[in-house]
Design an enzyme around this catalytic site. Structure first.
Site, mmCIF file in Angstrom:
data_model
loop_
_atom_site.group_PDB
_atom_site.id
_atom_site.type_symbol
_atom_site.label_atom_id
_atom_site.label_comp_id
_atom_site.label_asym_id
_atom_site.label_seq_id
_atom_site.Cartn_x
_atom_site.Cartn_y
_atom_site.Cartn_z
ATOM 1 N N ARG A 140 47.676 34.941 64.826
ATOM 2 C CA ARG A 140 49.121 34.616 65.242
ATOM 3 C C ARG A 140 49.451 32.682 65.653
ATOM 4 O O ARG A 140 48.085 32.046 65.832
ATOM 5 C CB ARG A 140 48.970 34.764 66.517
ATOM 6 C CG ARG A 140 49.210 34.412 67.363
ATOM 7 C CD ARG A 140 50.537 35.131 67.786
ATOM 8 N NE ARG A 140 51.302 34.354 69.336
ATOM 9 C CZ ARG A 140 53.008 34.621 69.607
ATOM 10 N NH1 ARG A 140 53.727 35.349 68.217
ATOM 11 N NH2 ARG A 140 54.142 34.301 70.232
ATOM 12 N N ARG B 254 59.090 24.404 72.377
ATOM 13 C CA ARG B 254 59.506 23.938 71.197
ATOM 14 C C ARG B 254 59.343 22.872 70.681
ATOM 15 O O ARG B 254 59.593 22.440 70.124
ATOM 16 C CB ARG B 254 60.452 25.092 70.475
ATOM 17 C CG ARG B 254 60.359 26.302 71.363
ATOM 18 C CD ARG B 254 61.694 27.036 70.771
ATOM 19 N NE ARG B 254 63.074 26.668 71.860
ATOM 20 C CZ ARG B 254 63.327 26.894 72.413
ATOM 21 N NH1 ARG B 254 62.076 27.556 73.641
ATOM 22 N NH2 ARG B 254 64.308 26.447 73.156
ATOM 23 N N ASP C 254 64.861 23.933 68.709
ATOM 24 C CA ASP C 254 63.716 24.002 68.593
ATOM 25 C C ASP C 254 63.220 22.958 66.889
ATOM 26 O O ASP C 254 63.044 22.503 66.437
ATOM 27 C CB ASP C 254 63.759 25.829 68.108
ATOM 28 C CG ASP C 254 62.024 25.909 67.654
ATOM 29 O OD1 ASP C 254 61.064 25.495 67.639
ATOM 30 O OD2 ASP C 254 61.658 26.699 67.590
ATOM 31 N N ARG D 295 59.935 22.495 66.473
ATOM 32 C CA ARG D 295 58.353 22.823 65.883
ATOM 33 C C ARG D 295 58.494 22.732 64.428
ATOM 34 O O ARG D 295 59.532 22.919 63.240
ATOM 35 C CB ARG D 295 57.851 24.368 66.576
ATOM 36 C CG ARG D 295 57.266 23.496 67.757
ATOM 37 C CD ARG D 295 56.973 25.497 68.304
ATOM 38 N NE ARG D 295 58.483 26.613 68.288
ATOM 39 C CZ ARG D 295 58.176 27.646 68.365
ATOM 40 N NH1 ARG D 295 57.297 28.237 68.719
ATOM 41 N NH2 ARG D 295 59.678 28.605 68.676
#
Length: 213
Positions: free
Chosen positions: A63, A107, A139, A141
């Site tokens: 995860r 994010r 976003d 990331r």
């Protein structure tokens, strides 16, 4: 099930394991885990791997969880981050695998910017529009750091626990063979419904909009 990747991949910096620290996690049913730190991470942030149990299969469950102080620590109902982290630790404790806790608040825009974006959400903007209205990307990331951490742990072939197709695409771009994407639950409430709808409709997250938590 995803086919094995055949396209060229982007090379990520080589990182090494810095230390492994044993802890007992109540959020993983009282199971022992290792907190793993790294040297040489490409963004120099203090990202963390939480290794729980031994993988029941040859391909571990992973995860990628982006830090969310409001949801993970304070239990804010504006998002589903806290419940997703809780679910991930329980599920990985059952199968064995790792949660990568990535210091990518909001994010990737940071805590203060995220809270500024919350003010715009209160005025009607969705979670992605609000980021853009304060001059940031929807976003920001990048998961090159996650790929580097997985490589350092010897996890080049994984099953990814996610509803976010961008995580699958980026990890594969950075050389991680994602053989399966396992959806998380839908932790939908009255307060976070618009947030989840924006993720599904604007970013293609595999979230059943009619689901409830």
């Amino acid at each position: 099930m995803y086919e094995s990747q055949t396209t060229a991949v982007v090379t990520v910096p080589e990182v090494t394991v810095r230390a492994r620290v044993g802890v007992t996690l109540h959020r993983a049913g009282g199971q022992r885990a290792e907190l793993v730190t790294f040297s040489g991470l490409p963004d120099a942030a203090e990202h963390l791997a939480i290794v729980v149990g031994e993988p029941a299969q040859s391909v571990p469950v992973v995860r990628l969880h982006s830090e969310c102080l409001t949801g993970d620590v304070l239990g804010s109902a504006r998002c589903d981050c806290g419940p997703q982290l809780e679910e991930s630790l329980w599920r990985i404790a059952a199968d064995g695998g790792v949660v990568l806790y990535l210091r990518q608040e909001g994010r990737g825009i940071g805590l203060y910017n995220k809270l500024d974006a919350y003010l715009l959400q209160d005025q009607g903007a969705d979670t992605f529009e609000a980021n853009q209205l304060i001059g940031r990307e929807a976003d920001e990331r990048s998961y090159d750091v996650a790929a580097a951490m997985l490589s350092a742990l010897g996890m080049k072939r994984i099953r990814l626990l996610t509803n976010n197709p961008d995580k699958v695409a980026q990890l594969r771009e950075y050389g991680i063979d994602v053989v399966d994407a396992i959806p998380t639950g839908v932790h939908r409430t009255v307060e976070n419904a618009r947030y989840l709808e924006a993720k599904a409709l604007r970013q293609g997250h595999t979230i059943a909009l009619s689901g409830t938590s």
